[in-house]
Design a protein around this motif. Structure first.
Motif, PDB file in Angstrom:
ATOM      1  N   MET A  16     -10.658   7.855 -14.906  1.00 47.28           N
ATOM      2  CA  MET A  16     -10.072   7.373 -16.160  1.00 47.28           C
ATOM      3  C   MET A  16     -10.017   5.855 -16.180  1.00 47.28           C
ATOM      4  N   LYS A  17     -10.402   5.231 -15.072  1.00 47.16           N
ATOM      5  CA  LYS A  17     -10.401   3.771 -14.934  1.00 47.16           C
ATOM      6  C   LYS A  17      -9.018   3.205 -15.274  1.00 47.16           C
ATOM      7  N   VAL A  18      -8.012   3.779 -14.633  1.00 52.92           N
ATOM      8  CA  VAL A  18      -6.644   3.313 -14.853  1.00 52.92           C
ATOM      9  C   VAL A  18      -6.510   1.902 -14.286  1.00 52.92           C
ATOM     10  N   ASP A  19      -5.828   1.053 -15.008  1.00 54.74           N
ATOM     11  CA  ASP A  19      -5.583  -0.312 -14.562  1.00 54.74           C
ATOM     12  C   ASP A  19      -4.866  -0.301 -13.210  1.00 54.74           C
ATOM     13  N   PRO A  20      -5.332  -1.113 -12.246  1.00 51.99           N
ATOM     14  CA  PRO A  20      -4.767  -1.055 -10.895  1.00 51.99           C
ATOM     15  C   PRO A  20      -3.247  -1.196 -10.846  1.00 51.99           C
ATOM     16  N   GLN A  21      -2.685  -1.977 -11.755  1.00 51.42           N
ATOM     17  CA  GLN A  21      -1.238  -2.175 -11.711  1.00 51.42           C
ATOM     18  C   GLN A  21      -0.483  -0.917 -12.148  1.00 51.42           C
ATOM     19  N   ILE A  22      -0.967  -0.315 -13.253  1.00 49.87           N
ATOM     20  CA  ILE A  22      -0.349   0.920 -13.737  1.00 49.87           C
ATOM     21  C   ILE A  22      -0.553   2.028 -12.722  1.00 49.87           C
ATOM     22  N   ARG A  23      -1.699   1.979 -12.070  1.00 47.88           N
ATOM     23  CA  ARG A  23      -2.030   2.970 -11.075  1.00 47.88           C
ATOM     24  C   ARG A  23      -1.020   2.967  -9.935  1.00 47.88           C
ATOM     25  N   MET A  24      -0.608   1.741  -9.548  1.00 51.81           N
ATOM     26  CA  MET A  24       0.369   1.614  -8.483  1.00 51.81           C
ATOM     27  C   MET A  24       1.679   2.288  -8.889  1.00 51.81           C
ATOM     28  N   LEU A  25       2.028   2.114 -10.169  1.00 49.83           N
ATOM     29  CA  LEU A  25       3.252   2.722 -10.699  1.00 49.83           C
ATOM     30  C   LEU A  25       3.155   4.247 -10.633  1.00 49.83           C
ATOM     31  N   TYR A  26       2.017   4.784 -11.107  1.00 47.21           N
ATOM     32  CA  TYR A  26       1.799   6.237 -11.047  1.00 47.21           C
ATOM     33  C   TYR A  26       1.909   6.741  -9.621  1.00 47.21           C
ATOM     34  N   LEU A  27       1.316   5.959  -8.711  1.00 48.49           N
ATOM     35  CA  LEU A  27       1.302   6.360  -7.307  1.00 48.49           C
ATOM     36  C   LEU A  27       2.723   6.515  -6.790  1.00 48.49           C
ATOM     37  N   MET A  28       3.581   5.525  -7.130  1.00 42.62           N
ATOM     38  CA  MET A  28       4.961   5.584  -6.666  1.00 42.62           C
ATOM     39  C   MET A  28       5.683   6.790  -7.259  1.00 42.62           C
ATOM     40  N   LEU A  29       5.499   6.979  -8.579  1.00 46.99           N
ATOM     41  CA  LEU A  29       6.182   8.099  -9.240  1.00 46.99           C
ATOM     42  C   LEU A  29       5.753   9.417  -8.615  1.00 46.99           C
TER      43      LEU A  29
ATOM     44  N   THR B 188      17.199  10.235   7.128  1.00 46.85           N
ATOM     45  CA  THR B 188      15.955  10.762   6.551  1.00 46.85           C
ATOM     46  C   THR B 188      15.251   9.701   5.710  1.00 46.85           C
ATOM     47  N   SER B 189      16.021   8.854   5.021  1.00 57.40           N
ATOM     48  CA  SER B 189      15.364   7.829   4.207  1.00 57.40           C
ATOM     49  C   SER B 189      14.624   6.831   5.075  1.00 57.40           C
ATOM     50  N   THR B 190      15.254   6.461   6.204  1.00 55.02           N
ATOM     51  CA  THR B 190      14.594   5.481   7.061  1.00 55.02           C
ATOM     52  C   THR B 190      13.293   6.051   7.620  1.00 55.02           C
ATOM     53  N   MET B 191      13.394   7.288   8.135  1.00 51.93           N
ATOM     54  CA  MET B 191      12.179   7.924   8.646  1.00 51.93           C
ATOM     55  C   MET B 191      11.186   8.130   7.505  1.00 51.93           C
ATOM     56  N   GLY B 192      11.733   8.468   6.324  1.00 53.97           N
ATOM     57  CA  GLY B 192      10.872   8.712   5.162  1.00 53.97           C
ATOM     58  C   GLY B 192      10.089   7.478   4.763  1.00 53.97           C
ATOM     59  N   LEU B 193      10.735   6.304   4.892  1.00 53.85           N
ATOM     60  CA  LEU B 193      10.036   5.054   4.569  1.00 53.85           C
ATOM     61  C   LEU B 193       8.748   4.927   5.366  1.00 53.85           C
ATOM     62  N   GLY B 194       8.874   5.220   6.658  1.00 52.38           N
ATOM     63  CA  GLY B 194       7.687   5.143   7.510  1.00 52.38           C
ATOM     64  C   GLY B 194       6.607   6.077   7.034  1.00 52.38           C
ATOM     65  N   SER B 195       6.977   7.319   6.732  1.00 45.01           N
ATOM     66  CA  SER B 195       5.933   8.282   6.388  1.00 45.01           C
ATOM     67  C   SER B 195       5.350   7.995   5.004  1.00 45.01           C
ATOM     68  N   VAL B 196       6.174   7.473   4.083  1.00 43.86           N
ATOM     69  CA  VAL B 196       5.625   7.133   2.761  1.00 43.86           C
ATOM     70  C   VAL B 196       4.610   6.003   2.893  1.00 43.86           C
ATOM     71  N   ILE B 197       4.948   5.005   3.722  1.00 44.74           N
ATOM     72  CA  ILE B 197       4.010   3.895   3.919  1.00 44.74           C
ATOM     73  C   ILE B 197       2.704   4.421   4.511  1.00 44.74           C
ATOM     74  N   LEU B 198       2.824   5.384   5.431  1.00 38.71           N
ATOM     75  CA  LEU B 198       1.617   5.983   6.012  1.00 38.71           C
ATOM     76  C   LEU B 198       0.799   6.720   4.951  1.00 38.71           C
ATOM     77  N   THR B 199       1.487   7.519   4.118  1.00 38.53           N
ATOM     78  CA  THR B 199       0.769   8.273   3.083  1.00 38.53           C
ATOM     79  C   THR B 199       0.045   7.333   2.140  1.00 38.53           C
ATOM     80  N   GLU B 200       0.767   6.280   1.729  1.00 43.12           N
ATOM     81  CA  GLU B 200       0.157   5.307   0.818  1.00 43.12           C
ATOM     82  C   GLU B 200      -1.061   4.683   1.487  1.00 43.12           C
ATOM     83  N   ALA B 201      -0.947   4.403   2.790  1.00 41.82           N
ATOM     84  CA  ALA B 201      -2.060   3.771   3.502  1.00 41.82           C
ATOM     85  C   ALA B 201      -3.260   4.711   3.558  1.00 41.82           C
ATOM     86  N   VAL B 202      -2.984   6.001   3.810  1.00 41.96           N
ATOM     87  CA  VAL B 202      -4.091   6.966   3.864  1.00 41.96           C
ATOM     88  C   VAL B 202      -4.815   6.989   2.519  1.00 41.96           C
ATOM     89  N   LEU B 203      -4.045   7.057   1.440  1.00 40.71           N
ATOM     90  CA  LEU B 203      -4.667   7.124   0.114  1.00 40.71           C
ATOM     91  C   LEU B 203      -5.437   5.851  -0.188  1.00 40.71           C
TER      92      LEU B 203
END
Lengths: 519, 328
Positions: A370-383, A439-454
């Motif tokens: 869909m050629k989503v704008d990179p900035q909006i894409r980042m928002l979608y990714l977080m949501l 859980t949030s602290t550990m979750g931060l690590g895993s979210v950063i990892l997931t984002e990195a994988v993607l």
């Protein structure tokens, strides 16, 4: 850590020079539960290490991007000298033909001529016409029928000087004949020409053309090869030089030329050294760019700092989203029980069963299309990451609240008539805080990892923006992997340090919050 | 017990149906799908129909012109009668492709589990028995590092060191170039060589979790009263740990390992893709990027079933292993 310990211990002896009685309160240092937790946390070596790692990475990402002299997408270019193929030179070894004005000399006759020449005949016949061939020497042949000159066959080529009118057959023939006979002047078309030692054809002192066996072709579009250049080139070729300099008279026209001979094709290719302005791709680390420059000419260290911002900010926002959603859903589910609980827990089950990595890959590919704008894409990714992450939090909160709501203080809140929402979020949820923080602290690590994988797979944060994952994705090019470690290894190390920091701190917090822990 | 299992299976079934609905919705939303790509290709042939006509024809042929819910219902019907459709990307029935690639993934999964158990459980016990010692810190730090490593980065580093610099292994693929010339034993050896780096990646990244799990549970057991009693009786520390403590640690351990058995079949999507190992993960990744709806649907549903099965097995095993637990 040891300093903290000393502080706690030293308070009582320092103040208490006088003797206290055994049951004096001042003998005992009273710590609030919060202080106890902090104390336990700071005694954990790994947790302190994690905290230091996190502080370093935060400073690096947030302060670093501010200090660095370069911008996130500032590109660096450099002049490089490149050898570009300039002209190709062939020595003409094939016989060429030119028919006299008004005559014909087709390819079939040419074939007959070659046969006759190779047999050293002086006569040949084609279509009932008898041709006579005269070897003029120096690879020049004249072909007659009867007494009329039909054509000439030659190897040396008569070229017309730039800007001069095309020479006629008669002139060319006469010039070539003069050359093979070693004469210095000839007449043709009623004019008398001179042929100098360099085989230039002059008419009244003006150069009309020249004879040469080399064919020079320009390999650069839009560039015509001048006579001067050709002469310099021929001189170099005759002298068997590998390179030569030539100045075309303009200001920066002085170039070095390199001659390469390809024996199989019998071609000399001449390369010109030109300087080009290009992105300084994959420049090795230097003082100005401590970690070198990446493929698109950007400073790797600066990209790392901005990438860290993106990775950390995404991590925090995602964790906030999933915690808020999880606490609300888990709180409601655990407090009300019954069908509400059942419904929410079944939704949680459904979310648990949806494979998240494939899902993100599909959605990422869809956004690519869909050629989503990179900035909006980042928002979608977080949501999306937040929306996929809440069931874990909800399950944990619900489990805790199920046991908490049976306790006396909850009966008290009910008796005092406090609102339900207040009961859940002011009295129950704060009791779940320790687990939530862990859980949030550990979750931060895993979210950063997931984002990195993607991002690594090219489906997360997109190019103009940096993220550690998409910096590492340079490694997909195996040439980069093997030769330019400074492009991808530092990003990987940043990523590992950050995730490790969150995990160490999370682990330390878990131990610190656990009242059963011995120390 | 039997009633409990039946009830659980029924609930799982309902959950599965909703999961497929969500998955189907997402997969159908995929724009720039396989069909569109194909329509572009077909319409660009000389003298072909325009793009729109091809798109309509292909959508009809692949059943994509039907409304979403009806499409889902018919897919579901087909799925439960055992018809998984034909893969668009691989142009063979989905189930054939699945049978072809699942073997490698299963072998990798099984090897991973075995290595994980051999390495992680003893280390976890060691860390718990020597709590707060240097060894414990070392093991805990190593475990957390393993969890924190991004698979793609670790795999790339391994490739750089062992494949590029040292040249011991190939960077990609399951078989070498001269695979066909090797004897059958040599072929197995060749495949094993190609699995070394992916296996190292998988094991290093996963032992951390199991190690910490073992340690936490072991610590909990070590604090129990019966351990104190055992010590008080004067039993040797060795016997206390391996006879009394470890056996009780086995309860959560067996439950967890049992629950993870179905995931042996799920394949390692990222690792397989990085090393181009033709297992279910890499195959599905390619299919997903190509917009291959039947294969993607099958793989995602398969994963969901594995998760549900894992939860069910874990719950049942919990009751089987621990006689104090009664399921209701």
């Amino acid at each position: 850590m040891s300093e903290e310990k000393k502080n706690n211990l030293s308070t009582s002896p320092a103040e208490s020079q006088e003797e206290y009685s055994l049951n004096d309160d001042r003998r005992v240092k009273v710590l609030s539960p919060g202080r106890l937790v902090a104390q336990r946390f700071f005694r954990n070596r790994l947790a302190i290490m994690g905290l230091v790692m996190l502080i370093v990475m935060f400073v690096f990402s947030f302060v670093g991007g501010w200090i660095t002299p370069y911008g996130q997408d500032e590109q660096f270019s450099v002049y490089t000298s490149m050898w570009k193929e300039y002209v190709g030179v062939t020595r003409n070894d094939a016989v060429r033909y030119q028919a006299a004005d008004g005559q014909e000399f087709g390819s079939l006759v040419q074939a007959k001529f070659v046969l006759a020449k190779n047999n050293n005949d002086t006569q040949f016949t084609y279509k009932d016409i008898d041709y006579t061939l005269v070897d003029e020497g120096g690879d020049l042949y004249s072909i007659y029928t009867g007494d009329t000159l039909v054509a000439m066959a030659y190897k040396d080529i008569v070229n017309t000087t730039d800007g001069m009118p095309e020479l006629s057959f008669a002139v060319k023939y006469a010039a070539m004949k003069a050359m093979v006979n070693g004469e210095h002047s000839f007449t043709a078309d009623g004019a008398s020409y001179t042929l100098d030692a360099d085989h230039n054809i002059l008419l009244n002192g003006e150069e009309m053309g020249y004879i040469s066996r080399f064919v020079v072709q320009s390999k650069v579009p839009g560039v015509t090869i001048t006579r001067d250049f050709k002469e310099a080139l021929e001189k170099a070729l005759d002298a068997d030089q590998d390179d030569f300099f030539y100045n075309d008279g303009t200001e920066d026209g002085n170039h070095e030329y390199r001659i390469r001979y390809d024996a199989t094709a019998n071609v000399w290719s001449v390369e010109q050294e030109t300087s080009t302005y290009v992105y300084d791709s994959y420049a090795a680390p230097s003082m100005a760019h401590p970690l070198g420059i990446d493929k698109s000419g950007m400073d790797v260290l600066t990209r790392l700092m901005y990438g860290g911002r993106v990775s950390l900010v995404i991590g925090f926002i995602v964790v906030i989203i999933e915690t808020v959603l999880g606490v609300i859903m888990g709180g409601i589910s655990g407090y009300f029980g019954g069908w509400v609980d059942n419904l929410i827990m079944r939704i949680v089950d459904v979310f648990y069963c949806i494979p998240s990595t494939p899902l993100m890959i599909i959605l990422g590919a869809a956004m690519d299309n869909m050629k989503v704008d990179p900035q909006i894409r980042m928002l979608y990714l977080m949501l999306l990451l937040g929306f996929l992450g809440w069931p874990g939090v909800a399950r944990m909160v619900r489990g805790q609240i199920l046991s908490l709501r049976e306790q006396e203080f909850m009966t008290a809140t009910e008796a005092t008539g406090i609102r339900v929402s207040r009961r859940i979020f002011r009295h129950l949820v704060p009791n779940v805080m320790p687990q939530l923080i862990v859980t949030s602290t550990m979750g931060l690590g895993s979210v950063i990892l997931t984002e990195a994988v993607l991002s690594f797979l090219g489906l997360g944060v997109k190019f103009p923006f940096a993220s550690w994952g998409n910096i590492i994705s340079g490694v997909n090019d195996s040439f980069v992997m093997a030769n330019y470690w400074f492009i991808w290894i530092p990003a990987g190390i940043c990523l590992v340090i950050t995730v490790l920091g969150f995990n160490f701190v999370g682990d330390g917090l878990r131990d610190a919050f656990d009242p059963k822990m011995k120390r | 017990m039997r009633n409990y299992i039946i009830k659980r299976i029924l609930i799982s079934f309902v959950i599965l149906i909703f999961v497929t609905l969500v998955i189907y919705a997402l997969v159908r939303c995929m724009p720039g799908s396989y069909v569109e790509t194909m329509a572009i290709q077909l319409s660009s042939a000389p003298g072909a129909k325009p793009y729109d006509e091809w798109l309509a024809q292909l959508n009809a042929a692949y059943g994509l012109d039907k409304p979403f819910l009806i499409g889902w219902a018919s897919w579901l019907g087909q799925f439960f009668t055992g018809n998984f459709g034909d893969s668009w990307r691989y142009t063979v029935p989905v189930i054939d492709k699945f049978k072809e690639v699942i073997g490698v993934s299963f072998i990798m999964g099984a090897l991973q589990l075995v290595l994980e158990l051999i390495i992680a459980v003893p280390l976890g016990i060691l860390a718990a028995t020597k709590q707060y010692s240097r060894l414990d810190y070392g093991i805990s730090a190593a475990a957390l590092t393993g969890i924190s490593l991004p698979s793609f980065f670790f795999a790339s580093v391994l490739k750089l060191i062992f494949a590029v610099k040292l040249g011991w292994f190939d960077t990609h693929g399951l078989v070498g170039r001269n695979f066909m010339q090797l004897s059958s034993l040599g072929q197995i050896g060749d495949m094993a060589m190609h699995l070394v780096l992916p296996m190292i990646t998988l094991v290093i990244l996963s032992i951390g979790g199991l190690m910490r799990f073992t340690r936490t549970n072991m610590l909990e057991v070590m604090n129990a009263d019966y351990i104190r009693t055992a010590r008080a009786k004067g039993i040797s520390e060795r016997k206390v740990i391996y006879h009394h403590a470890f056996r009780n640690t086995l309860i959560p351990l067996v439950t967890m390992v049992g629950g993870s058995l179905p995931s042996l079949f799920s394949g390692a999507l990222i690792t397989e893709t990085l090393f181009s190992i033709p297992g279910i993960g890499f195959t599905s990744y390619t299919a997903m990027l190509a917009g291959d709806i039947p294969f993607t649907m099958f793989y995602l549903t398969f994963l969901a079933i594995l998760t549900l099965a894992g939860n069910l097995i874990a719950d049942i095993l919990y009751a089987v292993v621990d006689p104090r637990v009664r399921l209701s």
